[in-house]
Design a protein around this motif. Sequence first.
Motif, PDB file in Angstrom:
ATOM      1  N   MET A 120       0.806  -1.214   0.000  1.00 21.12           N
ATOM      2  CA  MET A 120       0.000   0.000   0.000  1.00 21.12           C
ATOM      3  C   MET A 120       0.838   1.262   0.000  1.00 21.12           C
ATOM      4  O   MET A 120       0.332   2.356  -0.223  1.00 21.12           O
ATOM      5  N   LEU A 121       2.096   1.144   0.314  1.00 17.68           N
ATOM      6  CA  LEU A 121       2.924   2.341   0.432  1.00 17.68           C
ATOM      7  C   LEU A 121       3.209   2.956  -0.931  1.00 17.68           C
ATOM      8  O   LEU A 121       3.328   2.271  -1.939  1.00 17.68           O
ATOM      9  N   GLU A 159      -9.877   7.874   3.216  1.00 17.00           N
ATOM     10  CA  GLU A 159      -9.233   7.130   4.295  1.00 17.00           C
ATOM     11  C   GLU A 159      -9.986   5.851   4.640  1.00 17.00           C
ATOM     12  O   GLU A 159      -9.854   5.306   5.739  1.00 17.00           O
ATOM     13  N   ALA A 160     -10.784   5.351   3.673  1.00 14.65           N
ATOM     14  CA  ALA A 160     -11.610   4.174   3.950  1.00 14.65           C
ATOM     15  C   ALA A 160     -10.771   2.983   4.394  1.00 14.65           C
ATOM     16  O   ALA A 160     -11.193   2.188   5.230  1.00 14.65           O
ATOM     17  N   ALA A 161      -9.556   2.847   3.833  1.00 12.44           N
ATOM     18  CA  ALA A 161      -8.716   1.702   4.199  1.00 12.44           C
ATOM     19  C   ALA A 161      -8.319   1.735   5.666  1.00 12.44           C
ATOM     20  O   ALA A 161      -8.053   0.697   6.272  1.00 12.44           O
ATOM     21  N   LEU A 162      -8.296   2.939   6.264  1.00 13.59           N
ATOM     22  CA  LEU A 162      -7.918   3.065   7.677  1.00 13.59           C
ATOM     23  C   LEU A 162      -9.116   3.191   8.600  1.00 13.59           C
ATOM     24  O   LEU A 162      -9.110   2.680   9.714  1.00 13.59           O
ATOM     25  N   THR A 163     -10.158   3.898   8.148  1.00 20.45           N
ATOM     26  CA  THR A 163     -11.270   4.213   9.044  1.00 20.45           C
ATOM     27  C   THR A 163     -12.548   3.466   8.707  1.00 20.45           C
ATOM     28  O   THR A 163     -13.432   3.362   9.556  1.00 20.45           O
ATOM     29  N   SER A 183      -0.189   7.674   5.772  1.00 19.36           N
ATOM     30  CA  SER A 183       0.462   6.867   4.744  1.00 19.36           C
ATOM     31  C   SER A 183      -0.483   5.808   4.192  1.00 19.36           C
ATOM     32  O   SER A 183      -1.183   5.134   4.944  1.00 19.36           O
ATOM     33  N   GLY A 184      -0.490   5.672   2.860  1.00 13.68           N
ATOM     34  CA  GLY A 184      -1.292   4.653   2.207  1.00 13.68           C
ATOM     35  C   GLY A 184      -2.681   5.104   1.821  1.00 13.68           C
ATOM     36  O   GLY A 184      -3.348   4.416   1.049  1.00 13.68           O
ATOM     37  N   THR A 185      -3.165   6.245   2.343  1.00 10.38           N
ATOM     38  CA  THR A 185      -4.468   6.766   1.939  1.00 10.38           C
ATOM     39  C   THR A 185      -4.321   7.540   0.626  1.00 10.38           C
ATOM     40  O   THR A 185      -3.208   7.830   0.188  1.00 10.38           O
ATOM     41  N   LYS A 236      -0.992   8.925  -3.621  1.00  6.97           N
ATOM     42  CA  LYS A 236      -1.022   8.079  -2.442  1.00  6.97           C
ATOM     43  C   LYS A 236      -0.133   8.749  -1.395  1.00  6.97           C
ATOM     44  O   LYS A 236       1.035   9.035  -1.664  1.00  6.97           O
ATOM     45  N   VAL A 237      -0.690   9.051  -0.232  1.00  6.81           N
ATOM     46  CA  VAL A 237       0.073   9.757   0.800  1.00  6.81           C
ATOM     47  C   VAL A 237       1.295   8.916   1.165  1.00  6.81           C
ATOM     48  O   VAL A 237       1.164   7.744   1.515  1.00  6.81           O
ATOM     49  N   PRO A 238       2.514   9.491   1.069  1.00  2.28           N
ATOM     50  CA  PRO A 238       3.720   8.672   1.201  1.00  2.28           C
ATOM     51  C   PRO A 238       4.162   8.395   2.632  1.00  2.28           C
ATOM     52  O   PRO A 238       4.995   7.515   2.866  1.00  2.28           O
ATOM     53  N   ALA A 239       3.669   9.153   3.618  1.00  4.36           N
ATOM     54  CA  ALA A 239       4.066   8.966   5.012  1.00  4.36           C
ATOM     55  C   ALA A 239       3.040   9.685   5.870  1.00  4.36           C
ATOM     56  O   ALA A 239       2.226  10.477   5.370  1.00  4.36           O
TER      57      ALA A 239
END
Length: 899
Positions: free
Chosen positions: A121-122, A172-176, A204-206, A155-158
């Motif tokens: 995902m990164l 941010e669905a993958a996180l939230t 990161s990853g969003t 893709k947000v890198p960090a």
Amino acid sequence: MSALSAPGLVIDRPYAQDAAAVERALRTTQGGLSSSDARARRDQVGANELPEPARTPAWRRFLGHFNDTLIYILLGAAAIKAVMGDWLDFWVIMTVAVINAVIGYVQEGRAEKALAGIRGMLSADATARRDGSWTTVAARDLVPGDVVRLAPGDKVPADARLIQVAQLRIDEAALTGESVPSSKQTDAVASDAGIGDRSSMAYSGTIVSAGQGVAIVTATGSATEIGRIQQLVGDAGSLATPLTKQLDAFGKVLTLVILGMAAVMMLIGRYLHQMPFPELISATIGFAVAAIPEGLPALVTITLALGVQQMARRNAITRKLPAVEALGSVTTVCSDKTGTLTRNEMTVRTMITPVRRYEVSGLGYDPDGAIAPGGGGDLSALLAVADLCNDAHLERVFAGAQPEGARTVGWSLIGEPTEGALKVVAMKGGVEGGGTRRLAVVPFDSAHKFMATLDEAGSGSRAILVKGAPDRILERSLTQRGAHGSEPLDIPFWEAAVDALSAEGLRVLAGARKPTRADDLSADDLVDLEFLGLWGILDPPRPEAIDAIADCHAAGIRVKMITGDHAGTAVAISREMGLVTGDDAPVLTGAELERMSQDELAKVVQSVDVYARTSPEHKIRIVRALQSHREVVAMTGDGVNDAPALTRADVGIAMGIKGTEATKEAAEIVLADDNFATIRSAIAEGRRIYDNLRKSVVFLLPTNGAQSLVILAAVLFGFTLPLSPVQVLWVNMVTAVTLSLALAYEPAERGIMARPPRGPGGSLIAGRELGFVGVVSVLIGGATLGVFGISLSLGTDIDVARTEAVAMLAFGQLAYLLNCRFLGRTSLTLDILRGNPVTWWSAGALVALQLVYTYAPFMHALFGSEPLTLVGWALPIGFSVAIFLAVEMLKAVRSRARR
């Protein structure tokens, strides 16, 4: 060294601090770092990538699959075959053991694959400010203190603290788990804010869905939120399924029983009958060969594999065989909301104008629906804003490759979900802005929370159309559109209407308009608006999921919603779906969970069915709290934030369409249609599979029990063995090849989803059923001894008598197979003739093989069999019918005793 431990590069809760404090803590400025400083920091904190996990060597993972009691039984049987010189049988048994190990080896490693999915995902690169200018750098070279730029599609890198934003929204669905992109801003938020409320951070990853942003990197590599989730996946640990626990317990008991009976038999044969030691050893080995159900592991594997095929037809893809059965023992399902219980397609459910309230039918992005009651100018004006002040559009999805003449099978949204919902309701109301031209736009911004467009109609008239947060639109409005035109704005009415819609779990937006002659548009022009009304928007429940939840409740299975959404929305949806009843349903939020200890959570976890604003750690804590009450927990998820909980749950269930690769790799089951109703079907299938597995084991054991009892009785009473060791092998082989798998194809029992889940723990075969197996073993073994004795008393040759004994064992098992088709009710019914054609194919194959065994000359040489006359068949067939009736009587007695 990670950013968490690097001296001088640590900042705690950057989302709760202002930008200047973040700059000071990370020794940076908005001008970014120099290349030399970045290199020094990279040497200090390491690369911005997730570490590879330590891996167990492949040979150890492979050998680990032999560490099972039933496999020990198989290997013991193989050793006995080797001692006896039966090398063909030795290699057959060893092949079964190796195949089991290979299957397990190929299907394992889900946690490692989940970690690999997270690493994927990164981002590969990033735009960073180095030496005073913007440049593209490898994402792995980013360090805390770097200043990065974010644009749509990036893709947000960090993990990074935002310092500049322009209409920035991040998915941010993958996180939230939230279906709507999060609007970002630069102001600090509360220090106890959950991850879904940290609007000043980019993780990161969003993925950036709209707008622009500049941010300071605060954490890289394993110190990021995704890095923490990776650690949680690695630490979560997986549990043995109920079936593997039961097989292990059953195998241990069976091993002890066989060894104990073999020892008793040796003692009696040696000291009571003074049997020669070599003969006694041979008889003991024959007893062990007869008693060990070497086909059991293969039977379990094949039965589960057949279940995998059945579940695949129901859109549930199984990644690990034992999970097929584990689903059948589930007591609690913890489900994500978005896309699983709901459609993940925002829908306008209600509209309120100054004139009346309107209800909207239809679901998702399909414009097939209606608005009731019919409206006048008040509704048309509100729908015009929904259609024109909108950047989304819908496209038809056709059944064929070419649209010409093809049937529309669905609609696809291009744009944001909320705007898609407004576009659809305009289509339902028959309002489409053909001939209208957009002249200017004020795009949505999280600071002012509205969007406005300047549109020119075909007649040349112009109007400003506005949609956004109700409070922001109300404060800019002067009048409202009533039944007879403009009228004074009734603010208390609208505040009450917003509260009422919010209490129903609806997301509320407002619409307004203003005639104008201007050629351009700015936010300053949005004053003295005419307020038109409200839209109440919801991600609607799947109708089939509502029915599935009711079925789960009827089956004694609790369903719990764990979502990143707000508490009000979660409770409203859960009430509509039948998860909870009443207005005072308890709900726990992530903030409340943070304040609770694990023991405190364990005390309330069974009584709470709705959890809101949760994080990955919260989901694992909920699963563990349920498991502390011996609950068998299934957990669903689609985002990377769900991977740790899926790994920890007894059964992890991932979404196949919208799920991330990390989630799919962490799960045992993947839903091809992302539908909760499929979980219900899979649970029913799991129960059917367990029922059939139990039937198969209850059927298989008397084969070994009867054979071992025949040999045991012969040794104990000192008479000629009714079966030779090679004939024991024949009976084992012929029943394994023909009859043992027939029960795997049995359809589900009546009322399979109307009974509670079976209790966790215990053995595969309960003590009551072991007694049943014992009685049947005595019946079949006694009938075999009886046939053998009667045949000898009639003066037949011993080989003929043994052939009849073999026929008795085979046909006795066939009769008992019919008993086992319905363990909970009588088999003296016409249902025995239908429902499972494999039974009759298996019976025909058994009869054919027995005829070959009895009449083929080469079988006479291999097994010592002899041809039988018609009279010679009468005894085995007659005793088999008697066994069938006797077992039916036994079933009736057991049923009466249970009642």
